[in-house]
Design a protein around this motif. Structure first.
Motif, PDB file in Angstrom:
ATOM      1  N   ASP A 110      26.230 -31.593 -26.727  1.00 19.71           N
ATOM      2  CA  ASP A 110      25.033 -30.759 -26.689  1.00 19.71           C
ATOM      3  C   ASP A 110      24.303 -30.825 -25.353  1.00 19.71           C
ATOM      4  OD1 ASP A 110      25.408 -29.733 -29.204  1.00 19.71           O
ATOM      5  OD2 ASP A 110      23.895 -30.973 -30.184  1.00 19.71           O
ATOM      6  N   GLY A 111      24.820 -31.606 -24.415  1.00 19.90           N
ATOM      7  CA  GLY A 111      24.264 -31.639 -23.067  1.00 19.90           C
ATOM      8  C   GLY A 111      23.070 -32.555 -22.882  1.00 19.90           C
ATOM      9  N   TYR A 112      22.851 -33.488 -23.784  1.00 15.90           N
ATOM     10  CA  TYR A 112      21.750 -34.438 -23.598  1.00 15.90           C
ATOM     11  C   TYR A 112      22.129 -35.464 -22.542  1.00 15.90           C
ATOM     12  CZ  TYR A 112      19.422 -32.346 -27.534  1.00 15.90           C
ATOM     13  OH  TYR A 112      18.798 -31.453 -28.363  1.00 15.90           O
ATOM     14  N   HIS A 113      21.112 -36.017 -21.905  1.00 14.03           N
ATOM     15  CA  HIS A 113      21.320 -36.953 -20.801  1.00 14.03           C
ATOM     16  C   HIS A 113      21.147 -38.412 -21.224  1.00 14.03           C
ATOM     17  CE1 HIS A 113      21.445 -38.445 -16.722  1.00 14.03           C
ATOM     18  NE2 HIS A 113      20.211 -38.888 -16.800  1.00 14.03           N
ATOM     19  N   VAL A 114      20.199 -38.685 -22.121  1.00 11.49           N
ATOM     20  CA  VAL A 114      19.917 -40.057 -22.547  1.00 11.49           C
ATOM     21  C   VAL A 114      19.730 -40.094 -24.054  1.00 11.49           C
ATOM     22  CG1 VAL A 114      18.216 -41.961 -22.440  1.00 11.49           C
ATOM     23  CG2 VAL A 114      18.851 -40.742 -20.355  1.00 11.49           C
ATOM     24  N   MET A 115      20.257 -41.161 -24.685  1.00  4.40           N
ATOM     25  CA  MET A 115      20.013 -41.428 -26.094  1.00  4.40           C
ATOM     26  C   MET A 115      19.236 -42.742 -26.176  1.00  4.40           C
ATOM     27  SD  MET A 115      22.638 -41.797 -29.321  1.00  4.40           S
ATOM     28  CE  MET A 115      22.848 -40.019 -29.538  1.00  4.40           C
ATOM     29  N   VAL A 116      18.175 -42.730 -26.964  1.00  3.51           N
ATOM     30  CA  VAL A 116      17.308 -43.890 -27.126  1.00  3.51           C
ATOM     31  C   VAL A 116      17.463 -44.440 -28.539  1.00  3.51           C
ATOM     32  CG1 VAL A 116      14.885 -44.647 -27.232  1.00  3.51           C
ATOM     33  CG2 VAL A 116      15.629 -43.055 -25.444  1.00  3.51           C
ATOM     34  N   GLY A 117      17.485 -45.751 -28.631  1.00  4.13           N
ATOM     35  CA  GLY A 117      17.405 -46.436 -29.908  1.00  4.13           C
ATOM     36  C   GLY A 117      16.140 -47.271 -29.915  1.00  4.13           C
ATOM     37  N   ALA A 118      15.314 -47.094 -30.913  1.00  2.00           N
ATOM     38  CA  ALA A 118      14.101 -47.895 -31.089  1.00  2.00           C
ATOM     39  C   ALA A 118      14.351 -48.778 -32.311  1.00  2.00           C
ATOM     40  CB  ALA A 118      12.884 -47.001 -31.282  1.00  2.00           C
ATOM     41  N   ILE A 119      14.542 -50.073 -32.076  1.00  2.00           N
ATOM     42  CA  ILE A 119      15.045 -50.986 -33.092  1.00  2.00           C
ATOM     43  C   ILE A 119      14.085 -52.152 -33.277  1.00  2.00           C
ATOM     44  CG2 ILE A 119      16.974 -52.524 -33.670  1.00  2.00           C
ATOM     45  CD1 ILE A 119      18.665 -50.761 -31.703  1.00  2.00           C
ATOM     46  N   GLU A 120      13.869 -52.531 -34.513  1.00  2.00           N
ATOM     47  CA  GLU A 120      13.071 -53.738 -34.776  1.00  2.00           C
ATOM     48  C   GLU A 120      13.773 -54.887 -34.070  1.00  2.00           C
ATOM     49  OE1 GLU A 120      11.615 -57.256 -36.077  1.00  2.00           O
ATOM     50  OE2 GLU A 120      13.462 -56.676 -37.110  1.00  2.00           O
ATOM     51  N   ALA A 121      13.049 -55.571 -33.209  1.00  2.00           N
ATOM     52  CA  ALA A 121      13.646 -56.533 -32.288  1.00  2.00           C
ATOM     53  C   ALA A 121      14.396 -57.671 -32.987  1.00  2.00           C
ATOM     54  CB  ALA A 121      12.582 -57.092 -31.342  1.00  2.00           C
ATOM     55  N   GLY A 122      14.073 -57.955 -34.217  1.00  2.00           N
ATOM     56  CA  GLY A 122      14.759 -59.009 -34.948  1.00  2.00           C
ATOM     57  C   GLY A 122      16.029 -58.560 -35.636  1.00  2.00           C
ATOM     58  N   LEU A 152       5.597 -56.456 -36.180  1.00  2.00           N
ATOM     59  CA  LEU A 152       6.976 -56.183 -35.781  1.00  2.00           C
ATOM     60  C   LEU A 152       7.024 -55.788 -34.311  1.00  2.00           C
ATOM     61  CD1 LEU A 152       8.078 -54.004 -38.843  1.00  2.00           C
ATOM     62  CD2 LEU A 152       8.469 -56.458 -38.486  1.00  2.00           C
ATOM     63  N   ASP A 153       8.036 -56.279 -33.629  1.00  2.00           N
ATOM     64  CA  ASP A 153       8.273 -55.936 -32.232  1.00  2.00           C
ATOM     65  C   ASP A 153       9.313 -54.820 -32.179  1.00  2.00           C
ATOM     66  OD1 ASP A 153       6.631 -58.110 -31.726  1.00  2.00           O
ATOM     67  OD2 ASP A 153       8.280 -59.419 -31.085  1.00  2.00           O
ATOM     68  N   LEU A 154       9.125 -53.886 -31.272  1.00  3.20           N
ATOM     69  CA  LEU A 154      10.033 -52.760 -31.121  1.00  3.20           C
ATOM     70  C   LEU A 154      10.840 -52.907 -29.840  1.00  3.20           C
ATOM     71  CD1 LEU A 154      10.873 -50.003 -32.354  1.00  3.20           C
ATOM     72  CD2 LEU A 154       9.196 -48.961 -30.807  1.00  3.20           C
ATOM     73  N   ALA A 155      12.155 -53.027 -29.990  1.00  2.00           N
ATOM     74  CA  ALA A 155      13.051 -53.074 -28.840  1.00  2.00           C
ATOM     75  C   ALA A 155      13.493 -51.653 -28.524  1.00  2.00           C
ATOM     76  CB  ALA A 155      14.266 -53.947 -29.150  1.00  2.00           C
ATOM     77  N   LEU A 156      13.465 -51.307 -27.262  1.00  2.00           N
ATOM     78  CA  LEU A 156      13.906 -49.992 -26.805  1.00  2.00           C
ATOM     79  C   LEU A 156      15.224 -50.146 -26.059  1.00  2.00           C
ATOM     80  CD1 LEU A 156      10.483 -48.624 -25.543  1.00  2.00           C
ATOM     81  CD2 LEU A 156      11.653 -48.080 -27.682  1.00  2.00           C
ATOM     82  N   LEU A 157      16.214 -49.392 -26.509  1.00  2.00           N
ATOM     83  CA  LEU A 157      17.532 -49.406 -25.884  1.00  2.00           C
ATOM     84  C   LEU A 157      17.886 -47.986 -25.482  1.00  2.00           C
ATOM     85  CD1 LEU A 157      17.508 -51.604 -28.394  1.00  2.00           C
ATOM     86  CD2 LEU A 157      19.737 -52.075 -27.424  1.00  2.00           C
ATOM     87  N   GLN A 158      18.645 -47.846 -24.411  1.00  4.71           N
ATOM     88  CA  GLN A 158      19.035 -46.503 -23.991  1.00  4.71           C
ATOM     89  C   GLN A 158      20.463 -46.480 -23.508  1.00  4.71           C
ATOM     90  OE1 GLN A 158      16.316 -45.430 -20.752  1.00  4.71           O
ATOM     91  NE2 GLN A 158      18.048 -45.484 -19.354  1.00  4.71           N
TER      92      GLN A 158
END
Length: 167
Positions: A110-122, A152-158
């Protein structure tokens, strides 16, 4: 088998979602949904051209995944945030990986450049899965959420999906 979801899948999707609401910190909501809610959610996503994928085994939906806009501002139009959920009794067997790989392939097509995951850090399992598929941990936001009487802590992954030098 991974395929596009249909309204007939909504009861299974709702059951998987509700289990995560009631028993995990994977979803930071506290209210369960019904089948009609999941049909509406699915149809809205699909009408916007966004995928809702299901993982089916032996004729039964055992997981689902989707992505949507990361943020609602024009400048983020090349970035999506994803969600993946597997039925509790079947987690840890590579099914989440299969769904995430399907989403990544879809987002690239679909032509996206970045995918983000927002995950509970634990959530060590989810963090490890994302790392195996090339996601980079780009930050953690401490105590931005709450559930089950704790912060809760939010981990951001890309994951950068392509190497375009410019949009």
């Amino acid at each position: 088998m991974i395929r596009n979801a249909t309204p007939a899948d909504a009861p299974a999707i709702a059951a998987i979602y509700n289990d995560a609401v009631c028993n995990t910190t994977a979803i930071w909501n506290e209210v369960e949904v019904d089948t009609a809610n999941r049909v509406d959610w699915m149809q809205a996503r699909q009408a916007a051209g966004l995928p809702v994928l299901v993982l089916e085994e032996a004729g039964e939906v055992i997981g689902y995944a989707s992505y949507g806009p990361f943020r609602a501002f024009d400048g983020f139009r090349g970035t999506v945030e994803h969600s993946i959920y597997i039925r509790t009794d079947l987690r840890g067997g590579g099914r989440g990986r299969a769904l995430l790989e399907g989403l990544i392939e879809h987002a690239r097509a679909d032509g996206y450049h970045v995918m983000v995951g927002a995950i509970e850090a634990g959530n060590a399992g989810s963090m490890a899965l994302h790392s195996k598929l090339g996601f980079t941990h780009v930050g953690t936001m401490p105590q931005v959420g709450q559930k089950f009487g704790r912060w809760l802590d939010l981990a951001l992954l890309q994951l950068v999906l392509d190497r375009r030098p410019q949009p």
